[in-house]
Design an enzyme around this catalytic site. Structure first.
Site, PDB file in Angstrom:
ATOM      1  N   LYS A   1      43.483  -8.526 -49.676  1.00 22.91           N
ATOM      2  CA  LYS A   1      44.466  -7.946 -48.735  1.00 22.91           C
ATOM      3  C   LYS A   1      45.239  -8.725 -47.950  1.00 22.91           C
ATOM      4  O   LYS A   1      45.187  -9.935 -47.628  1.00 22.91           O
ATOM      5  CB  LYS A   1      43.998  -6.731 -48.046  1.00 22.91           C
ATOM      6  CG  LYS A   1      43.507  -5.668 -49.076  1.00 22.91           C
ATOM      7  CD  LYS A   1      43.147  -4.478 -48.571  1.00 22.91           C
ATOM      8  CE  LYS A   1      42.971  -3.110 -49.688  1.00 22.91           C
ATOM      9  NZ  LYS A   1      42.282  -1.990 -49.173  1.00 22.91           N
TER      10      LYS A   1
ATOM     11  N   ARG B   1      34.351  -2.695 -51.906  1.00 24.00           N
ATOM     12  CA  ARG B   1      35.247  -2.562 -53.141  1.00 24.00           C
ATOM     13  C   ARG B   1      36.175  -3.942 -53.289  1.00 24.00           C
ATOM     14  O   ARG B   1      36.967  -4.124 -52.441  1.00 24.00           O
ATOM     15  CB  ARG B   1      36.339  -1.547 -52.835  1.00 24.00           C
ATOM     16  CG  ARG B   1      37.104  -0.871 -54.120  1.00 24.00           C
ATOM     17  CD  ARG B   1      38.047   0.001 -53.577  1.00 24.00           C
ATOM     18  NE  ARG B   1      38.925   0.234 -54.521  1.00 24.00           N
ATOM     19  CZ  ARG B   1      40.106  -0.371 -54.850  1.00 24.00           C
ATOM     20  NH1 ARG B   1      40.615  -1.385 -54.220  1.00 24.00           N
ATOM     21  NH2 ARG B   1      40.916   0.033 -56.019  1.00 24.00           N
TER      22      ARG B   1
END
Ligand code: HH2
Length: 403
Positions: free
Chosen positions: A343, A378
């Site tokens: 991210k 995840r």
């Protein structure tokens, strides 16, 4: 000079071990272990008289409670409070609060529940289960989209998606998370028919061929229903059961498990304002609200994972704070899932533009998450993450042998 050294005795098992090591009597060890663990608990919205009683009772057992300054002369009607004490003192507080008025009996039961809470060992749903006690779970992201932020287009082709899924299972994925709509900042929604067209054939194929559960990353009840019929076991809802009012009832009826994630706004709007007065408090309250929605619809709490939503309406610094303070989310009583992989906060922190070049940062984030209590991560880079979190877990759970 004496040899004087600090001990980390937050874990009651470790406290027992260190007390026994100096030769303390077993009866004494049992009494003292709860004096070793310090507890700080925030409670919101107490009536002023309740806060006065709480403060007095906590002082009387040797701890303390911080309350709003207007409480003493009742110039405020309500206050938030921070309870400070050892586990033993909080246990004594429970006994003292039980007969008290102003809602303190309810608080006493909540405190008792907190003291008894055990981390969930097995995660079950209708037709399946996952063991949470032997290692952290790796949830592999499989984006069947043309536009996902880090792998958009890579697995849009069905056979590429299926090959990648099998590869990730080989690399150690414990579950596969199939998504048909990107939730990157600014992403536009995909209509239900298109999302189903992308996701369903992949879920159907994988559910009958891979030995791991399949989850589906969707906030649409219609997609969730069809996905469960096609063999999905878990619905991963980035909106925490809030964007589609039919989602909670759909999950309850299907008997599947669900991930409730915190997001402020929608993917299109979430990065326009990433300021919070109390980031952890607001994310926690949001997840507690999602759990209440789940409960009201009849989804048992032991079928729910919670996720603070790294990157969903948070600044880069906010995401780092969430990783740092992740252990506080254990108070929700559900296993914690974290999706930090690739991210932009990693890119911003390390100065790396290409999301695929953020592997080391993603591994560090996964390790910090597991260290601070995450039971599921995840990720996109399965093989490397498997190794990193397994090592972190080995260190976390290493016994006190001679070594
Ligand atoms: N992050 C993404 C998508 N789904 N679900 C949960 N529970 N937690 C997350 O942090 C999370 C999530 C974003 O990552 P990705 O799916 O790779 O990208 P995109 O949304 O662009 O498809």
């Amino acid at each position: 000079m004496f040899l004087l050294r600090p001990l980390d005795l937050r874990d009651p098992g470790r406290a027992e071990c260190e007390l026994a090591r100096v030769g303390a009597d077993p009866a004494g060890v049992a009494k003292m272990r709860d004096k070793a663990g310090f507890v700080a608990l925030r409670v919101d919205g107490l009536k002023a008289p309740a806060a006065n009683i709480l403060k007095q009772e906590m002082l009387s057992v040797g701890g303390d409670a911080a309350v709003g300054r207007g409480v003493i002369n009742c110039s405020v009607e309500r206050t938030d409070a921070v309870i400070l004490g050892t586990r033993k003192q909080v246990r004594a507080l429970v006994r003292k609060l039980r007969p008290q008025p102003f809602g303190l009996r309810v608080l006493a039961e909540q405190l008792a529940g907190f003291l008894q809470a055990q981390p969930p060992g097995v995660f079950r749903w209708h037709g399946g289960q996952l063991d949470l006690s032997s290692r952290p779970l790796v949830m592999a992201a499989l984006n069947v989209t043309p536009d996902s932020f880090s792998d958009g287009g890579d697995y849009f082709d069905r056979s590429a998606a299926l090959d990648r899924a099998l590869q990730m299972v080989d690399e150690g994925a414990d579950l596969l998370d199939v998504g048909g709509e990107s939730s990157r900042p600014g992403a536009a929604p995909v209509d239900e028919a298109e999302e189903l067209r992308r996701v369903l054939p992949v879920v159907e194929h994988l559910a009958s061929r891979v030995g791991v559960p399949v989850s589906v990353d969707t906030y649409k009840a219609g997609v969730a229903r069809r996905a469960v019929d096609a063999g999905a076991s878990i619905i991963n809802d980035i909106s925490g059961l809030r964007m589609d009012p039919a989602m909670a009832a759909t999950v309850a009826a299907a008997g599947c498990a669900v991930v409730v994630m915190h997001m402020r706004g929608t993917p299109r709007t979430m990065q326009t304002d990433t300021g919070y007065d109390d980031l952890v408090g607001e994310v926690y309250a949001g997840l507690a609200g999602s759990l209440a929605v789940a409960e009201a619809a009849g989804v048992p709490r032991d079928r729910v994972w919670v996720d603070p939503g790294i990157g969903f309406g948070k600044s880069a610094r906010g995401n780092l704070v969430l990783l740092q303070r992740l252990s506080e989310f254990a108070g929700l009583g559900c296993p914690v899932l974290v999706g930090a992989s690739r991210k932009s906060f990693i890119g911003k922190t390390l100065g790396i533009d290409d999301p695929k070049d953020r592997v080391e940062g993603s591994l560090a984030a996964a390790v910090v998450a597991v260290w601070n209590g995450a039971r599921v991560v995840r990720v996109h880079d399965v093989k490397a993450t498997r190794r990193a979190v397994d090592l972190a877990w080995a260190a976390l759970s290493a016994g006190e042998g001679d070594g």
